[in-house]
Design an enzyme around this catalytic site. Sequence first.
Site, PDB file in Angstrom:
ATOM      1  N   HIS A  99      -7.014   5.919   1.878  1.00 38.54           N
ATOM      2  CA  HIS A  99      -6.983   5.207   0.490  1.00 38.54           C
ATOM      3  C   HIS A  99      -7.008   3.370   0.828  1.00 38.54           C
ATOM      4  O   HIS A  99      -7.818   3.318   1.316  1.00 38.54           O
ATOM      5  CB  HIS A  99      -5.920   5.571  -0.125  1.00 38.54           C
ATOM      6  CG  HIS A  99      -5.670   6.470   0.429  1.00 38.54           C
ATOM      7  ND1 HIS A  99      -5.984   7.967  -0.328  1.00 38.54           N
ATOM      8  CD2 HIS A  99      -5.003   7.434   1.309  1.00 38.54           C
ATOM      9  CE1 HIS A  99      -5.641   9.245   0.344  1.00 38.54           C
ATOM     10  NE2 HIS A  99      -4.618   8.532   0.956  1.00 38.54           N
TER      11      HIS A  99
ATOM     12  N   GLU B  50       1.179   4.802   1.089  1.00 38.87           N
ATOM     13  CA  GLU B  50      -0.034   5.816   2.205  1.00 38.87           C
ATOM     14  C   GLU B  50      -0.750   4.036   2.265  1.00 38.87           C
ATOM     15  O   GLU B  50      -0.809   4.160   3.540  1.00 38.87           O
ATOM     16  CB  GLU B  50      -0.127   6.547   1.635  1.00 38.87           C
ATOM     17  CG  GLU B  50      -0.461   7.407   3.098  1.00 38.87           C
ATOM     18  CD  GLU B  50      -1.482   8.328   2.579  1.00 38.87           C
ATOM     19  OE1 GLU B  50      -1.456   8.724   1.128  1.00 38.87           O
ATOM     20  OE2 GLU B  50      -2.804   9.021   3.240  1.00 38.87           O
TER      21      GLU B  50
ATOM     22  N   HIS C 290      -4.303   8.710   8.333  1.00 39.16           N
ATOM     23  CA  HIS C 290      -3.142   9.168   6.565  1.00 39.16           C
ATOM     24  C   HIS C 290      -1.669   9.780   6.504  1.00 39.16           C
ATOM     25  O   HIS C 290      -1.072   9.526   8.130  1.00 39.16           O
ATOM     26  CB  HIS C 290      -3.709  10.563   6.299  1.00 39.16           C
ATOM     27  CG  HIS C 290      -4.931  10.088   5.493  1.00 39.16           C
ATOM     28  ND1 HIS C 290      -5.440   9.883   4.231  1.00 39.16           N
ATOM     29  CD2 HIS C 290      -6.093   9.958   6.157  1.00 39.16           C
ATOM     30  CE1 HIS C 290      -6.192   9.769   3.821  1.00 39.16           C
ATOM     31  NE2 HIS C 290      -7.287  10.282   4.630  1.00 39.16           N
TER      32      HIS C 290
ATOM     33  N   GLU D 139      -2.152  13.406   9.540  1.00 36.07           N
ATOM     34  CA  GLU D 139      -1.580  13.048   8.427  1.00 36.07           C
ATOM     35  C   GLU D 139       0.336  12.675   9.498  1.00 36.07           C
ATOM     36  O   GLU D 139       0.551  13.190  10.106  1.00 36.07           O
ATOM     37  CB  GLU D 139      -0.883  14.478   7.894  1.00 36.07           C
ATOM     38  CG  GLU D 139      -2.134  14.417   7.374  1.00 36.07           C
ATOM     39  CD  GLU D 139      -2.306  13.784   5.928  1.00 36.07           C
ATOM     40  OE1 GLU D 139      -1.288  12.538   5.366  1.00 36.07           O
ATOM     41  OE2 GLU D 139      -3.069  13.751   4.778  1.00 36.07           O
TER      42      GLU D 139
HETATM   43 ZN   LIG Z   1      -3.830  10.465   2.475  1.00 32.18          ZN
END
Ligand SMILES: [Zn+2]
Length: 323
Positions: free
Chosen positions: A111, A148, A204, A286
């Site tokens: 992102h 994030e 992430h 993640e």
């Molecule tokens: Zn993400």
Amino acid sequence: MSYVGPDFDPPQPRRPRRRPLTVALAALVPGALLGWVVYEAVGGGGGADRTASPAPRGSAVSSAPAASPSGGNGRGDSGGGDDGKASGSPFARPGGSGPLGGKIVVIDPGHNPGNFRHTAEINRPVDIGTNRKECDTTGTSTNDGYTEARFTIDVAHRLRDLLERQGATVKLTRDGDSPAWGPCVDERARIGNTARADAAISIHADGSSPGDRGFHVILPGSVHAGAADTRAIVGPSHDLGVRIAGDFLRETGEPPSNYLGDGTGLVTRTDLGGLNLSTVPKVFIECGNMRDSKDAALLTSGAWRQRAAQGISEGIVSFLRAS
Ligand SMILES: [Zn+2]
């Protein structure tokens, strides 16, 4: 959550929750041990990468800042770290002469903080081989608003420093002086391909329901459609991912996901442009669930992020030294 687009953090079918942790750990330990044995066998143990931030086994979680029981108010030192720091362009810096001299690692911080203000641009579909999909998504955040995108760039900087100490050449797909949004997922993959990376990692943190906890590593499934052809990278990416999962578990004490991956901490997907379009070994991680107060307390801690970077680094180092 409505702002969580489908590319990185889509809603997933729910598995029965809270598998016994012993099962989860039992599933991972062989991988962790294998990674460790290989790492030791190739001489990695005791090197600079390990001594940079020793994390006593089994104490990572207990020594992390305590979570607020209800409000997810574990901001910890979320204002710290070096997120947002511009570190110059181009984003690649020359590697050194350490054991990873000549190796290239591309780190993809998920992102972009500016994506929230550029929804039209990031919603523009791009070709990911199997289909067309949004350029990028906003990513998620903790309940207290730690995004994030800030998390991923901070871990990326810490990881870059660790890998550069080993002599690797490291390139980031975005950094403090990147454009205000993106890059799109196809471009993120292309950056790793163009760099001819020996390993690539996309960082992430998830935006799942409270009570969903733990990390998972996302491996590319076999895809051969349009511009996507992952057949050559499925095997080495699996090796990379297993090593990272084992070392991440050991360094952080963060359990494998209790909501995906059947307690293994590993999930294979064929719907992510960043993996489908990669021609170099690549995985996503993640690191935890930003919407769970316990995980949020960890993710907002600079000390924990350092352990996270350490675990990811060790997995990459063992992969590169074995390959
Ligand atoms: Zn993400």
